[in-house]
Design a protein around this motif. Structure first.
Motif, PDB file in Angstrom:
ATOM      1  N   ARG A 122       0.836  -1.200   0.000  1.00 41.90           N
ATOM      2  CA  ARG A 122       0.000   0.000   0.000  1.00 41.90           C
ATOM      3  C   ARG A 122       0.873   1.252   0.000  1.00 41.90           C
ATOM      4  O   ARG A 122       0.652   2.175  -0.784  1.00 41.90           O
ATOM      5  N   LYS A 123       1.894   1.288   0.875  1.00 42.38           N
ATOM      6  CA  LYS A 123       2.779   2.444   0.928  1.00 42.38           C
ATOM      7  C   LYS A 123       3.510   2.626  -0.401  1.00 42.38           C
ATOM      8  O   LYS A 123       3.609   3.749  -0.915  1.00 42.38           O
ATOM      9  N   TYR A 124       3.996   1.537  -0.965  1.00 39.11           N
ATOM     10  CA  TYR A 124       4.695   1.602  -2.252  1.00 39.11           C
ATOM     11  C   TYR A 124       3.781   2.160  -3.345  1.00 39.11           C
ATOM     12  O   TYR A 124       4.166   3.060  -4.099  1.00 39.11           O
ATOM     13  N   ILE A 125       2.566   1.660  -3.408  1.00 39.62           N
ATOM     14  CA  ILE A 125       1.624   2.106  -4.445  1.00 39.62           C
ATOM     15  C   ILE A 125       1.228   3.562  -4.217  1.00 39.62           C
ATOM     16  O   ILE A 125       1.164   4.357  -5.163  1.00 39.62           O
ATOM     17  N   MET A 126       0.998   3.948  -2.960  1.00 41.37           N
ATOM     18  CA  MET A 126       0.649   5.344  -2.666  1.00 41.37           C
ATOM     19  C   MET A 126       1.828   6.258  -3.019  1.00 41.37           C
ATOM     20  O   MET A 126       1.617   7.351  -3.562  1.00 41.37           O
ATOM     21  N   ASP A 127       3.046   5.821  -2.749  1.00 34.57           N
ATOM     22  CA  ASP A 127       4.225   6.606  -3.139  1.00 34.57           C
ATOM     23  C   ASP A 127       4.288   6.752  -4.657  1.00 34.57           C
ATOM     24  O   ASP A 127       4.590   7.833  -5.171  1.00 34.57           O
ATOM     25  N   MET A 128       4.016   5.661  -5.376  1.00 42.43           N
ATOM     26  CA  MET A 128       4.029   5.709  -6.845  1.00 42.43           C
ATOM     27  C   MET A 128       2.974   6.695  -7.363  1.00 42.43           C
ATOM     28  O   MET A 128       3.179   7.345  -8.392  1.00 42.43           O
ATOM     29  N   ALA A 129       1.851   6.795  -6.665  1.00 44.65           N
ATOM     30  CA  ALA A 129       0.775   7.716  -7.047  1.00 44.65           C
ATOM     31  C   ALA A 129       1.018   9.118  -6.489  1.00 44.65           C
ATOM     32  O   ALA A 129       0.191  10.014  -6.675  1.00 44.65           O
ATOM     33  N   ASP A 130       2.148   9.290  -5.797  1.00 47.65           N
ATOM     34  CA  ASP A 130       2.498  10.566  -5.173  1.00 47.65           C
ATOM     35  C   ASP A 130       1.423  11.010  -4.178  1.00 47.65           C
ATOM     36  O   ASP A 130       1.185  12.197  -4.025  1.00 47.65           O
ATOM     37  N   HIS A 168      -9.562  -1.144  -4.991  1.00 54.32           N
ATOM     38  CA  HIS A 168      -9.290  -2.249  -5.910  1.00 54.32           C
ATOM     39  C   HIS A 168     -10.220  -2.135  -7.121  1.00 54.32           C
ATOM     40  O   HIS A 168     -11.437  -2.204  -6.987  1.00 54.32           O
ATOM     41  N   ILE A 169      -9.624  -1.948  -8.291  1.00 55.92           N
ATOM     42  CA  ILE A 169     -10.364  -1.953  -9.554  1.00 55.92           C
ATOM     43  C   ILE A 169     -10.637  -3.401  -9.935  1.00 55.92           C
ATOM     44  O   ILE A 169     -11.687  -3.746 -10.443  1.00 55.92           O
ATOM     45  N   SER A 170      -9.644  -4.224  -9.701  1.00 54.27           N
ATOM     46  CA  SER A 170      -9.712  -5.642 -10.039  1.00 54.27           C
ATOM     47  C   SER A 170      -9.102  -6.452  -8.899  1.00 54.27           C
ATOM     48  O   SER A 170      -8.172  -6.002  -8.243  1.00 54.27           O
ATOM     49  N   TYR A 171      -9.642  -7.625  -8.684  1.00 53.38           N
ATOM     50  CA  TYR A 171      -9.102  -8.537  -7.672  1.00 53.38           C
ATOM     51  C   TYR A 171      -8.356  -9.692  -8.335  1.00 53.38           C
ATOM     52  O   TYR A 171      -7.947 -10.630  -7.665  1.00 53.38           O
ATOM     53  N   ASP A 172      -8.134  -9.592  -9.641  1.00 54.22           N
ATOM     54  CA  ASP A 172      -7.476 -10.666 -10.379  1.00 54.22           C
ATOM     55  C   ASP A 172      -6.054 -10.927  -9.908  1.00 54.22           C
ATOM     56  O   ASP A 172      -5.589 -12.059  -9.948  1.00 54.22           O
ATOM     57  N   ASN A 173      -5.361  -9.875  -9.479  1.00 56.46           N
ATOM     58  CA  ASN A 173      -3.967 -10.010  -9.064  1.00 56.46           C
ATOM     59  C   ASN A 173      -3.778  -9.740  -7.579  1.00 56.46           C
ATOM     60  O   ASN A 173      -2.758  -9.192  -7.158  1.00 56.46           O
ATOM     61  N   THR A 197      -3.796  -0.626 -12.712  1.00 52.88           N
ATOM     62  CA  THR A 197      -4.311  -1.860 -13.293  1.00 52.88           C
ATOM     63  C   THR A 197      -5.239  -2.549 -12.304  1.00 52.88           C
ATOM     64  O   THR A 197      -6.332  -2.965 -12.666  1.00 52.88           O
ATOM     65  N   ASP A 198      -4.792  -2.650 -11.067  1.00 54.99           N
ATOM     66  CA  ASP A 198      -5.540  -3.358 -10.033  1.00 54.99           C
ATOM     67  C   ASP A 198      -6.078  -2.431  -8.945  1.00 54.99           C
ATOM     68  O   ASP A 198      -7.110  -2.706  -8.358  1.00 54.99           O
ATOM     69  N   VAL A 199      -5.347  -1.362  -8.665  1.00 59.14           N
ATOM     70  CA  VAL A 199      -5.761  -0.415  -7.620  1.00 59.14           C
ATOM     71  C   VAL A 199      -5.514   1.012  -8.081  1.00 59.14           C
ATOM     72  O   VAL A 199      -4.640   1.265  -8.923  1.00 59.14           O
ATOM     73  N   ILE A 200      -6.304   1.924  -7.522  1.00 56.40           N
ATOM     74  CA  ILE A 200      -6.082   3.347  -7.754  1.00 56.40           C
ATOM     75  C   ILE A 200      -6.074   4.057  -6.409  1.00 56.40           C
ATOM     76  O   ILE A 200      -6.753   3.638  -5.470  1.00 56.40           O
TER      77      ILE A 200
END
Length: 82
Positions: free
Chosen positions: A19-27, A42-47, A55-58
């Motif tokens: 979560r922290k990594y993804i939030m950092d990537m999204a600034d 979660h946009i998708s739960y496939d992964n 792709t999977d989360v925003i």
């Protein structure tokens, strides 16, 4: 993955780090309105367990996340720490 396993996943150190990594990537910016993001959707739960940004989360602020889920000021239980 059933609902219980999903909830446990959201409590895991693995998810907290991801979560922290993804939030950092999204600034830490809401992808919908541009305000400060505080949550992931979660946009998708496939992964699940191997989520990717866009792709999977925003990243979203609470108001935009509530709007996506059709919730107003009431009826939303915010995730504590994940």
């Amino acid at each position: 993955m059933n609902k219980y396993e999903y909830i446990e996943y959201l409590k895991s150190d693995e998810w907290k780090e991801k979560r922290k990594y993804i939030m950092d990537m999204a600034d830490w910016t809401c992808s919908k309105c541009g305000n400060k993001a505080t949550q992931l959707h979660h946009i998708s739960y496939d992964n699940l367990g191997d989520e990717e940004l866009d792709t999977d989360v925003i990243a979203l602020c609470k108001d935009c996340h509530d709007e996506i889920h059709g919730k107003g000021d009431y009826g939303y239980v915010e995730h504590k720490g994940y």
